[in-house]
Design a protein around this motif. Sequence first.
Motif, PDB file in Angstrom:
ATOM      1  N   ASN A  16     -29.801  40.130 -18.697  1.00 11.49           N
ATOM      2  CA  ASN A  16     -28.732  39.132 -18.078  1.00 11.49           C
ATOM      3  C   ASN A  16     -28.068  38.240 -19.146  1.00 11.49           C
ATOM      4  O   ASN A  16     -26.805  37.956 -18.868  1.00 11.49           O
ATOM      5  CB  ASN A  16     -29.606  38.282 -17.225  1.00 11.49           C
ATOM      6  CG  ASN A  16     -29.711  38.945 -15.814  1.00 11.49           C
ATOM      7  OD1 ASN A  16     -29.086  39.792 -15.429  1.00 11.49           O
ATOM      8  ND2 ASN A  16     -30.279  38.199 -14.889  1.00 11.49           N
ATOM      9  N   THR A 112     -39.072  35.815 -17.104  1.00  8.39           N
ATOM     10  CA  THR A 112     -39.242  35.653 -15.844  1.00  8.39           C
ATOM     11  C   THR A 112     -40.945  35.668 -15.453  1.00  8.39           C
ATOM     12  O   THR A 112     -41.401  35.822 -14.454  1.00  8.39           O
ATOM     13  CB  THR A 112     -38.774  36.647 -14.937  1.00  8.39           C
ATOM     14  OG1 THR A 112     -39.362  38.135 -15.667  1.00  8.39           O
ATOM     15  CG2 THR A 112     -37.280  36.746 -15.168  1.00  8.39           C
ATOM     16  N   VAL A 138     -29.607  31.853 -19.598  1.00  9.71           N
ATOM     17  CA  VAL A 138     -29.423  32.502 -18.483  1.00  9.71           C
ATOM     18  C   VAL A 138     -30.804  33.091 -17.669  1.00  9.71           C
ATOM     19  O   VAL A 138     -31.502  33.715 -18.435  1.00  9.71           O
ATOM     20  CB  VAL A 138     -28.524  33.830 -18.643  1.00  9.71           C
ATOM     21  CG1 VAL A 138     -27.953  34.973 -17.414  1.00  9.71           C
ATOM     22  CG2 VAL A 138     -27.350  33.361 -19.554  1.00  9.71           C
ATOM     23  N   GLU A 141     -33.862  36.283 -13.581  1.00  9.93           N
ATOM     24  CA  GLU A 141     -33.750  36.642 -12.168  1.00  9.93           C
ATOM     25  C   GLU A 141     -32.688  36.742 -11.543  1.00  9.93           C
ATOM     26  O   GLU A 141     -32.327  37.071 -10.250  1.00  9.93           O
ATOM     27  CB  GLU A 141     -34.886  35.768 -11.432  1.00  9.93           C
ATOM     28  CG  GLU A 141     -36.462  35.949 -11.727  1.00  9.93           C
ATOM     29  CD  GLU A 141     -36.890  37.232 -11.607  1.00  9.93           C
ATOM     30  OE1 GLU A 141     -36.895  37.638 -10.415  1.00  9.93           O
ATOM     31  OE2 GLU A 141     -37.847  37.692 -12.055  1.00  9.93           O
ATOM     32  N   LEU A 142     -31.461  36.091 -12.237  1.00  8.75           N
ATOM     33  CA  LEU A 142     -30.383  36.293 -11.413  1.00  8.75           C
ATOM     34  C   LEU A 142     -29.732  37.794 -11.145  1.00  8.75           C
ATOM     35  O   LEU A 142     -29.910  38.540 -12.118  1.00  8.75           O
ATOM     36  CB  LEU A 142     -29.235  35.471 -12.470  1.00  8.75           C
ATOM     37  CG  LEU A 142     -29.174  33.939 -12.478  1.00  8.75           C
ATOM     38  CD1 LEU A 142     -28.172  33.517 -13.372  1.00  8.75           C
ATOM     39  CD2 LEU A 142     -29.211  33.329 -10.951  1.00  8.75           C
ATOM     40  N   THR A 143     -29.075  37.799  -9.984  1.00  8.92           N
ATOM     41  CA  THR A 143     -28.754  39.031  -9.553  1.00  8.92           C
ATOM     42  C   THR A 143     -27.394  39.313 -10.301  1.00  8.92           C
ATOM     43  O   THR A 143     -26.556  38.540 -10.839  1.00  8.92           O
ATOM     44  CB  THR A 143     -28.236  39.520  -8.138  1.00  8.92           C
ATOM     45  OG1 THR A 143     -27.415  38.201  -7.801  1.00  8.92           O
ATOM     46  CG2 THR A 143     -29.854  38.799  -7.410  1.00  8.92           C
ATOM     47  N   ARG A 146     -24.496  37.109  -8.601  1.00  8.38           N
ATOM     48  CA  ARG A 146     -24.558  35.836  -8.723  1.00  8.38           C
ATOM     49  C   ARG A 146     -24.148  35.501 -10.275  1.00  8.38           C
ATOM     50  O   ARG A 146     -23.441  34.616 -10.473  1.00  8.38           O
ATOM     51  CB  ARG A 146     -25.905  35.396  -8.568  1.00  8.38           C
ATOM     52  CG  ARG A 146     -26.118  33.862  -9.021  1.00  8.38           C
ATOM     53  CD  ARG A 146     -25.684  32.915  -7.999  1.00  8.38           C
ATOM     54  NE  ARG A 146     -26.023  31.656  -7.876  1.00  8.38           N
ATOM     55  CZ  ARG A 146     -24.944  30.723  -7.926  1.00  8.38           C
ATOM     56  NH1 ARG A 146     -23.796  31.078  -7.384  1.00  8.38           N
ATOM     57  NH2 ARG A 146     -25.410  29.436  -8.121  1.00  8.38           N
ATOM     58  N   LEU A 147     -24.495  36.393 -11.203  1.00 10.53           N
ATOM     59  CA  LEU A 147     -23.952  36.301 -12.597  1.00 10.53           C
ATOM     60  C   LEU A 147     -22.410  36.547 -12.649  1.00 10.53           C
ATOM     61  O   LEU A 147     -21.667  35.558 -13.322  1.00 10.53           O
ATOM     62  CB  LEU A 147     -24.771  37.272 -13.528  1.00 10.53           C
ATOM     63  CG  LEU A 147     -25.946  37.237 -14.133  1.00 10.53           C
ATOM     64  CD1 LEU A 147     -26.291  38.249 -14.956  1.00 10.53           C
ATOM     65  CD2 LEU A 147     -25.747  35.942 -14.997  1.00 10.53           C
ATOM     66  N   ILE A 150     -21.085  33.097 -11.211  1.00  8.50           N
ATOM     67  CA  ILE A 150     -20.975  31.846 -12.070  1.00  8.50           C
ATOM     68  C   ILE A 150     -20.234  32.049 -13.119  1.00  8.50           C
ATOM     69  O   ILE A 150     -19.566  31.083 -13.838  1.00  8.50           O
ATOM     70  CB  ILE A 150     -22.682  31.790 -12.691  1.00  8.50           C
ATOM     71  CG1 ILE A 150     -23.509  31.306 -11.399  1.00  8.50           C
ATOM     72  CG2 ILE A 150     -22.688  30.928 -13.700  1.00  8.50           C
ATOM     73  CD1 ILE A 150     -25.069  31.570 -11.557  1.00  8.50           C
TER      74      ILE A 150
END
Length: 153
Positions: A16, A112, A138, A141-143, A146-147, A150
């Motif tokens: 990520n 995580t 970062v 767990e961000l998808t 979503r990344l 953002i």
Amino acid sequence: MRKFLVILDDSRECLNAMRFAAMRASHTKGQVQILSIISPEEFHGFMGVADVMRAEARERIEAHYEVFAKWMRDRQGVNPELVIREGEAVAEILAQIQDDPEIGILVLGAGTEGNNPGPLVTQLTRSSGTLPVPITIVPGELTRERLEAISKG
């Protein structure tokens, strides 16, 4: 030109951080510098064996880097730069920031696993008030979606 410095290691959270750095660089016309650090503990034994192990570590890093670099070039239009250093991780990250005045942001991925964000995040945030650049952390767990959302802002 602003460079996003991101750390390449074997952690899951690295993914990520790589994505975010590439997307932000693409949206801001910046660059990505990927830093991988070889720990000196990897090379115990005779000098000849250490040299072979060092060469193998570099080959692994370059192969791992190429996967990220291809994605960055193909999907984000960003051509990343690879830097390999040897030593203790935090010291080498700080040395790289000092050595390259174009680095504007350090991008780290948070782990995580429970309440542990990972050793680099933990160590570097302790001294964040004295760092020469801001840190972007970062969440692991961000998808991807979503990344992307953002990173445009």
